[in-house]
Enzyme design. Structure first.
Site, PDB file in Angstrom:
ATOM      1  N   PRO A  10       0.814  -1.226   0.000  1.00 23.89           N
ATOM      2  CA  PRO A  10       0.000   0.000   0.000  1.00 23.89           C
ATOM      3  C   PRO A  10       0.846   1.274   0.000  1.00 23.89           C
ATOM      4  O   PRO A  10       0.434   2.293  -0.574  1.00 23.89           O
ATOM      5  CB  PRO A  10      -0.832  -0.099   1.282  1.00 23.89           C
ATOM      6  CG  PRO A  10      -0.418  -1.329   1.987  1.00 23.89           C
ATOM      7  CD  PRO A  10       0.600  -2.065   1.174  1.00 23.89           C
ATOM      8  N   LYS A  12       3.754   1.743  -1.567  1.00 24.87           N
ATOM      9  CA  LYS A  12       4.176   1.978  -2.954  1.00 24.87           C
ATOM     10  C   LYS A  12       3.023   2.471  -3.808  1.00 24.87           C
ATOM     11  O   LYS A  12       3.189   3.348  -4.645  1.00 24.87           O
ATOM     12  CB  LYS A  12       4.660   0.661  -3.579  1.00 24.87           C
ATOM     13  CG  LYS A  12       6.097   0.366  -3.371  1.00 24.87           C
ATOM     14  CD  LYS A  12       6.437  -0.804  -4.291  1.00 24.87           C
ATOM     15  CE  LYS A  12       7.834  -1.287  -4.061  1.00 24.87           C
ATOM     16  NZ  LYS A  12       8.143  -2.439  -4.917  1.00 24.87           N
ATOM     17  N   ASP A  68      10.738  -2.741  -9.303  1.00 24.78           N
ATOM     18  CA  ASP A  68      11.499  -3.495  -8.326  1.00 24.78           C
ATOM     19  C   ASP A  68      12.558  -2.557  -7.803  1.00 24.78           C
ATOM     20  O   ASP A  68      13.234  -1.872  -8.572  1.00 24.78           O
ATOM     21  CB  ASP A  68      12.133  -4.747  -8.924  1.00 24.78           C
ATOM     22  CG  ASP A  68      12.601  -5.663  -7.799  1.00 24.78           C
ATOM     23  OD1 ASP A  68      11.742  -6.141  -7.037  1.00 24.78           O
ATOM     24  OD2 ASP A  68      13.819  -5.861  -7.656  1.00 24.78           O
ATOM     25  N   PHE A 164       7.780   4.304   4.130  1.00 19.79           N
ATOM     26  CA  PHE A 164       7.631   2.876   4.439  1.00 19.79           C
ATOM     27  C   PHE A 164       9.010   2.238   4.370  1.00 19.79           C
ATOM     28  O   PHE A 164      10.013   2.918   4.064  1.00 19.79           O
ATOM     29  CB  PHE A 164       6.644   2.211   3.453  1.00 19.79           C
ATOM     30  CG  PHE A 164       7.149   2.139   2.049  1.00 19.79           C
ATOM     31  CD1 PHE A 164       7.766   0.991   1.576  1.00 19.79           C
ATOM     32  CD2 PHE A 164       7.033   3.226   1.189  1.00 19.79           C
ATOM     33  CE1 PHE A 164       8.249   0.929   0.265  1.00 19.79           C
ATOM     34  CE2 PHE A 164       7.503   3.164  -0.130  1.00 19.79           C
ATOM     35  CZ  PHE A 164       8.117   2.002  -0.578  1.00 19.79           C
ATOM     36  N   GLY A 165       9.065   0.939   4.652  1.00 18.89           N
ATOM     37  CA  GLY A 165      10.313   0.186   4.506  1.00 18.89           C
ATOM     38  C   GLY A 165      11.466   0.794   5.307  1.00 18.89           C
ATOM     39  O   GLY A 165      11.348   1.037   6.512  1.00 18.89           O
ATOM     40  N   LYS A 187       9.501  13.662  -0.455  1.00 15.22           N
ATOM     41  CA  LYS A 187      10.213  12.418  -0.796  1.00 15.22           C
ATOM     42  C   LYS A 187      10.003  12.075  -2.276  1.00 15.22           C
ATOM     43  O   LYS A 187      10.955  11.744  -2.988  1.00 15.22           O
ATOM     44  CB  LYS A 187       9.726  11.257   0.094  1.00 15.22           C
ATOM     45  CG  LYS A 187      10.391   9.940  -0.291  1.00 15.22           C
ATOM     46  CD  LYS A 187       9.834   8.720   0.425  1.00 15.22           C
ATOM     47  CE  LYS A 187      10.351   7.462  -0.264  1.00 15.22           C
ATOM     48  NZ  LYS A 187       9.697   6.234   0.183  1.00 15.22           N
ATOM     49  N   HIS A 192      13.987   7.650  -5.929  1.00 14.76           N
ATOM     50  CA  HIS A 192      14.242   6.704  -7.016  1.00 14.76           C
ATOM     51  C   HIS A 192      12.950   6.384  -7.766  1.00 14.76           C
ATOM     52  O   HIS A 192      12.890   6.419  -8.986  1.00 14.76           O
ATOM     53  CB  HIS A 192      14.860   5.434  -6.431  1.00 14.76           C
ATOM     54  CG  HIS A 192      14.127   4.885  -5.234  1.00 14.76           C
ATOM     55  ND1 HIS A 192      13.692   5.653  -4.196  1.00 14.76           N
ATOM     56  CD2 HIS A 192      13.699   3.632  -4.942  1.00 14.76           C
ATOM     57  CE1 HIS A 192      13.068   4.915  -3.302  1.00 14.76           C
ATOM     58  NE2 HIS A 192      13.045   3.678  -3.741  1.00 14.76           N
TER      59      HIS A 192
HETATM   60  P1  IMP Z   1      10.306  -4.742  -3.851  1.00 14.44           P
HETATM   61  O1  IMP Z   1       8.914  -4.610  -3.341  1.00 14.44           O
HETATM   62  O2  IMP Z   1      10.683  -6.092  -4.265  1.00 14.44           O
HETATM   63  O3  IMP Z   1      10.643  -3.689  -4.837  1.00 14.44           O
HETATM   64  O4  IMP Z   1      11.215  -4.566  -2.564  1.00 14.44           O
HETATM   65  C1  IMP Z   1      11.695  -3.369  -2.230  1.00 14.44           C
HETATM   66  C2  IMP Z   1      12.294  -3.411  -0.854  1.00 14.44           C
HETATM   67  O5  IMP Z   1      13.023  -2.189  -0.733  1.00 14.44           O
HETATM   68  C3  IMP Z   1      11.260  -3.403   0.259  1.00 14.44           C
HETATM   69  O6  IMP Z   1      11.796  -4.003   1.410  1.00 14.44           O
HETATM   70  C4  IMP Z   1      11.048  -1.952   0.543  1.00 14.44           C
HETATM   71  O7  IMP Z   1      10.708  -1.733   1.851  1.00 14.44           O
HETATM   72  C5  IMP Z   1      12.403  -1.356   0.209  1.00 14.44           C
HETATM   73  N1  IMP Z   1      12.150  -0.053  -0.434  1.00 14.44           N
HETATM   74  C6  IMP Z   1      11.911   0.187  -1.739  1.00 14.44           C
HETATM   75  N2  IMP Z   1      11.659   1.486  -1.956  1.00 14.44           N
HETATM   76  C7  IMP Z   1      11.735   2.067  -0.738  1.00 14.44           C
HETATM   77  C8  IMP Z   1      11.540   3.405  -0.311  1.00 14.44           C
HETATM   78  O8  IMP Z   1      11.224   4.333  -1.071  1.00 14.44           O
HETATM   79  N3  IMP Z   1      11.718   3.606   0.998  1.00 14.44           N
HETATM   80  C9  IMP Z   1      12.045   2.620   1.881  1.00 14.44           C
HETATM   81  N4  IMP Z   1      12.200   1.361   1.542  1.00 14.44           N
HETATM   82  C10 IMP Z   1      12.052   1.071   0.227  1.00 14.44           C
END
Ligand code: IMP
Length: 208
Positions: A10, A12, A68, A164-165, A187, A192
């Site tokens: 959610p 993303k 990704d 997030f993340g 942000k 990216h």
């Molecule tokens: P994906 O969903 O396979 O692309 O995994 C991306 C990983 O990188 C996840 O653990 C996300 O939490 C982390 N990640 C990707 N973009 C961000 C961001 O903008 N901020 C914080 N963590 C991110």
């Protein structure tokens, strides 16, 4: 334009909708009947973004895109890279991921300082890092790729509640606060994902 975004995250989804704006109606995999986890087994961000978009396209024939993304940390030799999402374990828990990141970095810093104390030449340990995103778009069956990076460094502790993340420990270049302390629009302007998705939006607008 209506387009499937291959994510169940959610955070993303919200970011992508804000970046792309009202001209795009993002549809989730669940809304087109895909409820299983989409495979993601590539060795690069680009391979994984294509694998996810291709999965949606093969099942639905709809225009779609996937991103990704991940974190590359210099002192971890560019890791966790494609393993970013599950770095702290298969449950993809952000707190576990951050805990592992901070402890691995502390361990490497400690090793480097011991090596230096013994006079072993050791490259200076830096906390420099970057987020990287690859976006794969499948439009009328044709594949297109868009990339984006955000340079920064990893903080020693979490700050902020936004994003997030790994956002609570990522300090973007030119700032002294973490992504999680930036307003969401702030942000997205430098992220990216923002860069890659704006490039995709420009491309789509050019398609008429
Ligand atoms: P994906 O969903 O396979 O692309 O995994 C991306 C990983 O990188 C996840 O653990 C996300 O939490 C982390 N990640 C990707 N973009 C961000 C961001 O903008 N901020 C914080 N963590 C991110």
């Amino acid at each position: 334009m209506k387009i499937v975004f291959a994510t169940n995250n959610p955070g993303k989804l919200r970011e992508a909708q804000a970046i792309l704006g009202d001209g795009f109606e993002l549809v989730t995999p669940a809304e087109v009947g895909i409820t299983e986890e989409i495979p993601e087994t590539g060795n690069t961000f680009r391979a994984n973004s294509l694998q996810k978009a291709q999965y949606i396209y093969d099942k639905t024939g709809l225009d779609c895109f996937a991103d990704d993304s991940g974190l590359e940390v210099d002192i971890l030799g560019g890791g966790p890279g494609v393993h970013t999402a599950r770095y702290g374990g298969p449950q993809r828990d952000p707190a576990a991921n951050i805990a592992k990141l901070l402890s691995e970095m502390a361990r490497r810093e400690q090793e480097a300082s011991v090596a230096r104390a013994y006079g072993i030449p050791t490259p200076k340990a830096t906390r420099k890092a970057r987020f990287r995103t690859s976006v794969a778009l499948i439009l009328h069956g044709e594949k297109h790729f868009f990339e984006g990076t955000m340079e920064g460094r990893i903080a020693r502790k979490c700050s902020g509640h936004g994003g997030f993340g790994y956002d609570p420990v990522f300090i973007p270049d030119g700032y002294d606060i973490t992504n999680a302390e930036l307003p969401e629009g702030g942000k997205n302007a430098i992220s990216h994902r923002g860069k890659a998705l704006r490039a995709m939006a420009e491309f789509l607008k050019g398609q008429g």
